[in-house]
Design a protein around this motif. Structure first.
Motif, mmCIF file in Angstrom:
data_model
loop_
_atom_site.group_PDB
_atom_site.id
_atom_site.type_symbol
_atom_site.label_atom_id
_atom_site.label_comp_id
_atom_site.label_asym_id
_atom_site.label_seq_id
_atom_site.Cartn_x
_atom_site.Cartn_y
_atom_site.Cartn_z
ATOM 1 N N PHE A 74 0.822 -1.208 0.000
ATOM 2 C CA PHE A 74 0.000 0.000 0.000
ATOM 3 C C PHE A 74 0.857 1.260 0.000
ATOM 4 N N SER A 75 2.070 1.162 0.513
ATOM 5 C CA SER A 75 3.010 2.281 0.348
ATOM 6 C C SER A 75 3.359 2.460 -1.123
ATOM 7 N N LEU A 76 3.547 1.336 -1.821
ATOM 8 C CA LEU A 76 3.893 1.389 -3.245
ATOM 9 C C LEU A 76 2.778 2.015 -4.066
ATOM 10 N N TYR A 77 1.523 1.719 -3.705
ATOM 11 C CA TYR A 77 0.397 2.184 -4.512
ATOM 12 C C TYR A 77 -0.263 3.450 -3.960
ATOM 13 N N GLU A 78 0.362 4.063 -2.958
ATOM 14 C CA GLU A 78 -0.188 5.302 -2.424
ATOM 15 C C GLU A 78 -0.248 6.356 -3.525
ATOM 16 N N ASN A 79 -1.396 6.961 -3.678
ATOM 17 C CA ASN A 79 -1.658 8.005 -4.686
ATOM 18 C C ASN A 79 -1.684 7.444 -6.116
ATOM 19 N N ARG A 80 -1.695 6.141 -6.259
ATOM 20 C CA ARG A 80 -1.813 5.538 -7.606
ATOM 21 C C ARG A 80 -3.248 5.087 -7.869
ATOM 22 N N CYS A 81 -3.868 4.481 -6.881
ATOM 23 C CA CYS A 81 -5.258 4.057 -7.002
ATOM 24 C C CYS A 81 -5.830 3.879 -5.602
ATOM 25 N N GLY A 82 -7.125 3.621 -5.513
ATOM 26 C CA GLY A 82 -7.795 3.569 -4.224
ATOM 27 C C GLY A 82 -7.420 2.356 -3.398
ATOM 28 N N VAL A 83 -7.165 2.577 -2.110
ATOM 29 C CA VAL A 83 -6.875 1.475 -1.195
ATOM 30 C C VAL A 83 -8.042 0.496 -1.160
ATOM 31 N N GLU A 84 -9.263 1.028 -1.167
ATOM 32 C CA GLU A 84 -10.422 0.152 -1.070
ATOM 33 C C GLU A 84 -10.553 -0.739 -2.305
ATOM 34 N N ASP A 85 -10.117 -0.266 -3.479
ATOM 35 C CA ASP A 85 -10.197 -1.103 -4.679
ATOM 36 C C ASP A 85 -9.230 -2.278 -4.589
ATOM 37 N N ILE A 86 -8.036 -2.045 -4.056
ATOM 38 C CA ILE A 86 -7.079 -3.134 -3.892
ATOM 39 C C ILE A 86 -7.594 -4.136 -2.866
ATOM 40 N N LEU A 87 -8.151 -3.642 -1.775
ATOM 41 C CA LEU A 87 -8.649 -4.540 -0.741
ATOM 42 C C LEU A 87 -9.879 -5.320 -1.198
ATOM 43 N N LEU A 88 -10.738 -4.699 -1.997
ATOM 44 C CA LEU A 88 -11.878 -5.443 -2.534
ATOM 45 C C LEU A 88 -11.430 -6.525 -3.512
ATOM 46 N N GLU A 89 -10.343 -6.263 -4.242
ATOM 47 C CA GLU A 89 -9.791 -7.299 -5.114
ATOM 48 C C GLU A 89 -9.212 -8.434 -4.278
ATOM 49 N N MET A 90 -8.559 -8.087 -3.179
ATOM 50 C CA MET A 90 -8.066 -9.125 -2.272
ATOM 51 C C MET A 90 -9.224 -9.951 -1.726
ATOM 52 N N ASP A 91 -10.315 -9.282 -1.386
ATOM 53 C CA ASP A 91 -11.496 -9.993 -0.899
ATOM 54 C C ASP A 91 -12.064 -10.928 -1.968
ATOM 55 N N ARG A 92 -12.045 -10.475 -3.223
ATOM 56 C CA ARG A 92 -12.577 -11.302 -4.325
ATOM 57 C C ARG A 92 -11.790 -12.585 -4.486
ATOM 58 N N ILE A 93 -10.470 -12.521 -4.400
ATOM 59 C CA ILE A 93 -9.650 -13.690 -4.719
ATOM 60 C C ILE A 93 -9.277 -14.512 -3.482
ATOM 61 N N LEU A 94 -9.745 -14.069 -2.296
ATOM 62 C CA LEU A 94 -9.456 -14.804 -1.066
ATOM 63 C C LEU A 94 -10.623 -15.719 -0.725
ATOM 64 N N ARG A 95 -10.309 -16.936 -0.313
ATOM 65 C CA ARG A 95 -11.354 -17.883 0.068
ATOM 66 C C ARG A 95 -11.998 -17.472 1.397
ATOM 67 N N PRO A 96 -13.262 -17.838 1.602
ATOM 68 C CA PRO A 96 -13.837 -17.682 2.938
ATOM 69 C C PRO A 96 -12.981 -18.425 3.964
ATOM 70 N N GLU A 97 -12.762 -17.783 5.092
ATOM 71 C CA GLU A 97 -11.899 -18.281 6.163
ATOM 72 C C GLU A 97 -10.425 -18.268 5.774
ATOM 73 N N GLY A 98 -10.101 -17.613 4.670
ATOM 74 C CA GLY A 98 -8.708 -17.408 4.312
ATOM 75 C C GLY A 98 -8.133 -16.228 5.080
ATOM 76 N N SER A 99 -6.817 -16.166 5.149
ATOM 77 C CA SER A 99 -6.150 -15.158 5.973
ATOM 78 C C SER A 99 -5.261 -14.238 5.144
ATOM 79 N N VAL A 100 -4.954 -13.101 5.743
ATOM 80 C CA VAL A 100 -4.136 -12.074 5.103
ATOM 81 C C VAL A 100 -3.123 -11.555 6.117
#
Length: 623
Positions: free
Chosen positions: A543-569
């Motif tokens: 998130f330091s790398l992508y600061e001011n490049r795109c929205g934090v929430e968009d990256i996190l929603l993509e992480m949510d999309r590709i993460l399994r239920p009960e998966g960890s981060v």
């Protein structure tokens, strides 16, 4: 001068001490009363919490503990304006129809693009106003996948509810439905005796056992049985296929716990640096290798290491036996094979063997002879301008990627790779050659040791990561030198190492030279994979790398999309950035907490451990 008597002085001292004691008592009484008054108006509440889900990664055993919450708020104030809506925001579930949504390979969007050379099946990501701001739901009845190695042969039907391949490939043993489960017998179009027997046949032609072949790519992978069965031979294969009419080939592969990505050879380079793979494979993958001036084989040549192998089975190999079953004429198949042979020779490949249905070519270890024979083969010419490692929306060319210069014809261009498993920790030639500025042998060793310590710390905090078999598919979103994956090499997991295209240094070639696998990615866009691909996601300074490049929430929603239920981060970053990330993680209804750096609580870098809660789309007949 008057002289004071000793008795007078003693009296005076006692009187002064009495004053001090009296004043102290009065002050203590005042402060006590003030404190009592303040506490009587404030609140101290004791809130008992307990886990409603056993999925929380950092909760290693059921707990029932008390958390003290202090009320430090002011109690006399003018009415404040209402807080911003964003503070109350949460991300709702998407509609159930999006349960298999792949944003950059969306079927509805693809129809807008050119069907020539199947360009419409390449990555075409949504515009900013089209990006979903909701959480992609798992299908109703979704279950945690089987553990490896059982998952190689079994998957829950509810997780990938598709029967097309079970009907279309019924006689080829790709996949079968057996009650609530899918079974993968290991069959394939060109290996009716099973993938294991097919790989044994390849092993009689080239050495698959001595550790010289570690990384492989399977183009048009089917359900990835070739890659799945190579894993027992310590060969790590990335399987890829387009999101096509079969819908779920790559999804089946990932559900089985096999490395895979959605992808196609069309007009842009595959997302890997040059000289990545020891072996490439096509088993009836239906790619027109000889067409378009041999551009597809030229791309395979770019990503093959010096001395690497290309294996082809299926049309047109052994056409003399199969031409009737393939519903093609002898002349057509003969012409196709002649064209492939011609392109391979123009690339300076040597055909090692053709036995029954399998043909194998080998790329030269250097280009000394190849530069000479350009007098015979006028095409392809050697590329002159573009970086051969650049492979993110980079158009393919019809020129040959030159190998690094060598001093002798016996030298291996780019340097000799150690055999597996020594290869993992040997100094990669890309570093020892000095081609990556700022990276040295010492810094490589230090980085490897650092990640061993970090992963050991992770396992103390996240007992699920420490539990053998709990996770299988792992993603490192900012992998650098692959140290995180290397530290987990003895666990039954595989790691997709991503080097962001915005990274200061392109280190993906180093990762492949270590015998690991990975890809390029711009995290302002969606990844070319299905929802619920990964059991575990790691993000170091992403998130330091992508600061001011795109929205934090968009990256996190993509992480949510590709993460399994009960998966960890696990996310590590500057504390200020992590606090913002934590707020969005809470809005996505993950369980999460921030902990100190493994070295010291005084470090600004902190670590966020989080788990995605189990939830699914409603029953189809429900609203």
């Amino acid at each position: 001068m008057a002289i004071l008597s000793p008795s007078y002085l003693t009296f005076k001292a006692k009187k002064l001490n009495l004053y001090k004691i009296t004043i102290t008592i009065i002050l203590c009484t005042v402060f006590y009363l003030a404190g009592f008054y303040q506490n009587s108006r404030g609140t101290i509440s004791i809130k008992t919490t307990s886990s409603s889900s056993s999925s929380t990664a950092f909760r290693c055993a059921p707990t029932n503990h008390s958390t003290t919450t202090l009320d430090f708020g002011a109690h006399r104030f003018a009415q404040d304006p209402k807080p911003p809506v964003a503070r109350e925001h949460h991300f709702p579930p998407c509609e159930p129809k999006y349960s298999e949504y792949t944003p950059c390979e969306d079927a509805e969007r693809s129809v807008r693009f050119d069907r020539n050379r199947v360009i419409y099946r390449e990555r075409h990501c949504p515009e900013s106003h089209e990006i979903l701001k909701c959480r992609v739901p798992p299908p109703y009845g979704y279950k945690v996948p089987f553990s490896w190695p059982e998952s190689r042969d079994w998957a829950w039907y509810a997780n990938v509810p598709h029967k097309d391949l079970t009907v279309e490939k019924k006689n080829q043993n790709w996949v079968r439905v057996e009650g609530e489960r899918l079974r993968f017998p290991g069959g394939g179009t060109m290996f009716p005796r099973g993938a294991d027997a097919y790989i044994d046949d390849i092993g009689k032609l080239i050495n698959l056992k001595d550790g010289s072949i570690r990384t492989a790519i399977d183009t048009g992978c089917g359900v990835a049985s070739w890659g799945a069965y190579l894993l027992s031979r310590n060969i790590l294969t990335v399987s890829f296929a387009p999101r096509d009419t079969h819908v779920s080939q790559v999804q089946f592969a990932l559900e089985r716990g096999v490395p895979a990505l959605i992808g196609i050879i069309a007009s842009i380079r595959l997302p890997y640096p040059s000289r990545s793979f020891d072996m490439a494979h096509c088993s009836r993958c239906l790619i027109p290798w000889g067409q378009y001036d041999g551009q597809y084989l030229i791309e395979i040549d770019r990503i093959l290491r010096p001395g690497g192998y290309w294996i082809l089975s299926g049309p047109p190999i052994n056409w003399e036996t199969h031409w009737k079953g393939w519903n093609r004429t002898r002349e057509d198949l003969r012409a196709e094979q002649t064209q492939i042979e011609r392109v391979a020779k123009s690339l300076c490949w040597r055909k090692l063997v053709q036995r029954n249905d399998i043909a194998i070519w080998q790329k030269p270890t250097n280009h000394v002879h190849c530069k000479v024979n350009r007098k015979v083969f006028k095409r392809p010419l050697f590329c002159k301008s573009k970086n051969p490692d650049m492979a993110w929306y980079t158009k393919m060319e019809t020129c040959l990627t030159p190998l690094p210069e060598v001093a002798s014809i016996r030298d291996i261009a780019g340097g000799q790779l150690a055999k597996w498993p020594e290869r993992l920790n040997a100094i990669p030639p890309r570093i020892s050659s000095g081609s990556l500025e700022g990276l040295t042998a010492n810094s490589f060793v230090e980085n490897s040791e650092l990640w061993k310590k970090r992963v050991a710390y992770y396992k103390k905090i996240d007992c699920q990561l420490a539990k053998t078999g709990r996770y299988r598919n792992l993603l490192d979103m900012n992998a650098h030198l692959g140290g995180f994956a290397a530290a987990l090499v003895d666990d039954p997991v595989w790691v997709m190492n991503v080097v962001p295209v915005q990274a200061k240094m392109n280190t993906l070639g180093v990762i492949f030279q270590r015998g690991l696998t990975g890809t390029y990615q711009n995290w302002c866009e969606a990844m070319s994979t299905y929802p619920r691909t990964y059991d575990f996601i790691h993000a170091d300074s992403l998130f330091s790398l992508y600061e001011n490049r795109c929205g934090v929430e968009d990256i996190l929603l993509e992480m949510d999309r590709i993460l399994r239920p009960e998966g960890s981060v696990i996310i590590r970053d500057d504390v200020v950035i992590l606090l913002n990330v934590k707020a969005i993680v809470d809005a996505m209804q993950w369980d999460g907490r921030i902990t100190d750096h493994e070295s010291s609580p005084h470090e600004r870098e902190k670590i966020l451990f989080a788990t995605k809660k189990y939830w699914t789309a409603p029953r189809p007949e429900q609203d």
